[in-house]
Design a protein around this motif. Structure first.
Motif, PDB file in Angstrom:
ATOM      1  N   LYS A 232     -16.065  18.826 -72.554  1.00 42.48           N
ATOM      2  CA  LYS A 232     -14.891  18.071 -72.979  1.00 42.48           C
ATOM      3  C   LYS A 232     -13.571  18.760 -72.630  1.00 42.48           C
ATOM      4  O   LYS A 232     -12.502  18.185 -72.878  1.00 42.48           O
ATOM      5  CB  LYS A 232     -14.949  17.825 -74.494  1.00 42.48           C
ATOM      6  N   VAL A 234     -10.532  20.015 -70.431  1.00 40.83           N
ATOM      7  CA  VAL A 234      -9.838  19.651 -69.192  1.00 40.83           C
ATOM      8  C   VAL A 234      -8.581  20.506 -69.073  1.00 40.83           C
ATOM      9  O   VAL A 234      -8.011  20.948 -70.078  1.00 40.83           O
ATOM     10  CB  VAL A 234      -9.468  18.149 -69.160  1.00 40.83           C
ATOM     11  N   LYS A 269     -10.921  16.531 -74.662  1.00 37.80           N
ATOM     12  CA  LYS A 269     -11.023  15.075 -74.748  1.00 37.80           C
ATOM     13  C   LYS A 269     -11.390  14.660 -76.175  1.00 37.80           C
ATOM     14  O   LYS A 269     -12.347  15.154 -76.754  1.00 37.80           O
ATOM     15  CB  LYS A 269     -12.093  14.554 -73.786  1.00 37.80           C
TER      16      LYS A 269
END
Length: 358
Positions: A232, A234, A269
């Motif tokens: 998740k 980024v 995320k």
């Protein structure tokens, strides 16, 4: 009369007819079945209460209880496996006492009675003589005969069989099996305190490198349950997200190093977690600093050389001025001495021209 062995045979037959296999094996079988049912109940409790099954994959996961509390002025979340805080039913049969008692009684009795009577005086009359020399014997007889016979026989036999059985079963909460105890120990060690919003960590917030050579950034994210979710994470640099690779519990990114300082945003995320990371071209900066330092050093040396030259020139000028002043003082002294000598000579001349001077 022969001895009647019927009672002993009855007792033997009665003992051999008692179903000892059912009497003793029945309670044991029931206890074994009860123990199996208790184990099945324990497994069903663990399945239904302590584990969750993913409907898609069928994987089983331990049920955890999460609650929040204040820790060092911040809100923290404690995740506890449910099986470690609730008692697991594990009933085991500890002892089985079977008491069996049989009472067998058998008896037999027999009796016989016989009576007989005879009468021989009826029905016969007679006489006889016998000459024995000196003696002579005369005899007469009268005989009758009657016969009566009575007989009576009785025989009694009776037996009874009675048996009782007491079964005492003692059961209680038993110690956990080694495997289940180990599982609970592992679950207990998995107890953790986490951030309710998750925790995002990076290897460094300032990456120093050289222009054109990327620097490696390692980032990790733990959700509110304490589970790693590197997929998740980024990283956004400018307007384009950077693609990383998942390695174990971490996500690895290669951040470019530009000539100027660059700011990258590391985020997760679906979670409100961000960390700023800066890259600095320290190699070029170090080279520039070294060049500037060398230039400053050269300029300092030039200034020192110039200062030395200026000082030498000043010393030469001072020495020349001092020599000039010394020459002037010497000339002035010589002129004064010459003037004094002239004054002395003039005085002597004046003194010689006075009357009576000879």
């Amino acid at each position: 009369m022969a001895i009647d062995t019927t009672p002993s045979k009855v007792v033997s037959d009665a003992l051999s007819a008692i179903p000892f296999g059912n009497i003793i094996g029945g309670p044991l079988t029931a206890c074994i079945d009860a123990q199996a049912l208790a184990a099945q109940t324990t497994w069903q409790f663990i399945q239904n209460v302590g584990l969750n099954t993913d409907p898609k994959t069928g994987e089983k996961k331990a049920v955890t209880v999460a609650f929040q509390f204040m820790r060092d002025g911040k809100m923290a979340q404690l995740n506890v496996p449910l099986l470690t805080i609730v008692p697991i039913p594990y009933i085991a049969i500890q002892t089985i006492d079977i008491s069996f008692k049989a009472n067998i009684s058998a008896s037999s009795s027999s009796s016989s009675m016989e009576s007989k009577s005879e009468d021989v005086s009826a029905g016969i009359n007679g006489s006889a003589s016998l000459n024995l020399g000196l003696f002579k014997v005369n005899a007469g007889f009268n005989a009758s005969y009657s016969s009566k016979k009575d007989s009576k026989a009785t025989q009694d036999s009776q037996y009874s069989v009675e048996y009782t059985m007491d079964v005492a079963v003692h059961a209680g909460q038993d110690g956990m099996p080694a495997g289940l105890a180990k599982v609970l120990e592992i679950l207990g060690n998995s107890l953790n305190v986490s951030d309710p919003g998750g925790a995002l960590d990076v290897s460094s917030q300032l990456l120093k490198g050289e222009k054109g050579h990327p620097e490696q950034l390692i980032a990790t994210f733990k959700n509110s349950e304490g589970k790693f979710e590197p997929e998740k994470i980024v990283v956004i640099g400018g307007s384009t997200p950077l693609q990383g690779s998942v390695q174990g519990n971490s996500a690895v990114f290669e951040l470019p190093v530009n000539e100027k300082e660059t700011v990258y945003i590391v985020s997760v995320k679906g979670a409100d977690k961000t960390v700023k990371v800066r890259t600095v071209d320290t190699i070029s900066a170090d080279k520039e600093r070294e060049t500037a330092r060398l230039q400053r050093e050269q300029e300092r040396r030039l200034r020192l050389d110039q200062m030395e030259k200026d000082l030498a020139a000043q010393r030469q000028a001072a020495e020349a001025a001092e020599e000039k002043r010394a020459a002037e003082r010497a000339a002035q002294l010589q002129a004064a001495e010459e003037q004094t000598r002239k004054d002395d000579e003039a005085k002597q001349t004046a003194d010689g021209q006075q009357p009576g001077g000879n």
